[in-house]
Design an enzyme around this catalytic site. Structure first.
Site, PDB file in Angstrom:
ATOM      1  N   CYS A 143       0.841  -1.211   0.000  1.00 25.07           N
ATOM      2  CA  CYS A 143       0.000   0.000   0.000  1.00 25.07           C
ATOM      3  C   CYS A 143       0.875   1.260   0.000  1.00 25.07           C
ATOM      4  O   CYS A 143       0.733   2.142  -0.851  1.00 25.07           O
ATOM      5  CB  CYS A 143      -0.928   0.009   1.218  1.00 25.07           C
ATOM      6  SG  CYS A 143      -2.120  -1.333   1.254  1.00 25.07           S
ATOM      7  N   TYR A 144       1.777   1.330   0.951  1.00 26.99           N
ATOM      8  CA  TYR A 144       2.650   2.486   1.091  1.00 26.99           C
ATOM      9  C   TYR A 144       3.541   2.660  -0.128  1.00 26.99           C
ATOM     10  O   TYR A 144       3.657   3.754  -0.702  1.00 26.99           O
ATOM     11  CB  TYR A 144       3.501   2.310   2.350  1.00 26.99           C
ATOM     12  CG  TYR A 144       4.374   3.479   2.712  1.00 26.99           C
ATOM     13  CD1 TYR A 144       3.836   4.615   3.303  1.00 26.99           C
ATOM     14  CD2 TYR A 144       5.753   3.443   2.501  1.00 26.99           C
ATOM     15  CE1 TYR A 144       4.648   5.685   3.673  1.00 26.99           C
ATOM     16  CE2 TYR A 144       6.569   4.491   2.868  1.00 26.99           C
ATOM     17  CZ  TYR A 144       6.006   5.615   3.449  1.00 26.99           C
ATOM     18  OH  TYR A 144       6.811   6.666   3.804  1.00 26.99           O
TER      19      TYR A 144
END
Length: 232
Positions: A143-144
């Site tokens: 995600c990051y």
């Protein structure tokens, strides 16, 4: 007196950067959700302005920019890490939360800053907080990492589109600066190499202090012994 708006200013890199700019004599707008922490900073610095806003709330952010007024630099810093897990274990709601803060939030701030700088007519600078993960991911950070790769594209587009208006854009990619986010990672990995967050803040100040005829498109500042170079 030069002025800067800093998102995510209540803690970590944002807080350290705010202190560095205030010590250097800048007027600093502090944007974050935790107004109490912002007010503590503002109470000890005459040139600090506490601006409570969620970066994903376009109306609240517009109000914060209007309250602050004249602008020279935006440090587009606010972000979250999200869940640490393989992709098939990540709920869509968690993915959307990271996307909302790290992309929508940074887009809103950049859009407002670009418009303000363009309307003022004398140029300015946008500095995006990218991260080492804009280049090389940690394990279980999809995600990051995905959002930080996207920020690199945002930075390049801003730099290109800002040329006719003397608006520069650059990105700082910070590795393992001691912050609340990194503290959580280090708790799971006590051998992690870190650096004082003040070094990241000093790097942002350097980028912001350049004349508009010069730009640092990308800067990497990291803990010397972290395994970024060559990590797999």
């Amino acid at each position: 007196m030069k002025s800067i708006l800093i998102t995510g200013a209540s803690s970590g890199i944002g807080h350290a950067t705010a202190e560095a700019f205030l010590d250097a004599g800048w007027r600093v707008g502090l944007i974050a959700r935790r107004v109490g922490k912002l007010e503590k900073i503002a109470a000890t610095h005459a040139n600090a302005v506490a601006l409570a806003a969620d970066v994903t709330d376009a109306d609240a952010m517009a109000d914060a920019f209007d309250t602050f007024g004249a602008l020279d630099v935006l440090f587009n810093n606010a972000g979250i890490f999200g869940p640490s897990a393989p992709i098939d274990e990540i709920p869509l709601a968690a993915w959307e939360e990271v996307l909302n803060v790290n992309l929508r939030g940074m887009f809103i701030a950049a859009r407002l800053a670009f418009g303000r700088l363009r309307a003022q007519g004398h140029g300015g600078r946008i500095i995006n907080n990218g991260s080492i993960s804009a280049h090389t991911p940690r394990e279980n950070s999809i995600c990051y990492t995905t959002t930080k790769h996207a920020i690199t594209g945002m930075t390049k587009s801003l730099a290109l589109d800002g040329r006719p208006f003397d608006i520069t854009a650059g990105q700082i990619d910070i590795g393992n600066a001691q912050s609340e986010l990194v503290a959580g990672l280090k708790a799971a990995n006590p051998d992690m190499h870190t650096m004082d967050v003040a070094h990241a803040a000093a790097s942002v100040l350097h980028m912001a202090s350049l004349p508009l005829s010069a730009n640092v498109p990308f800067m990497t500042v990291m803990a010397t012994k972290m395994p970024y170079l060559g990590r797999g």
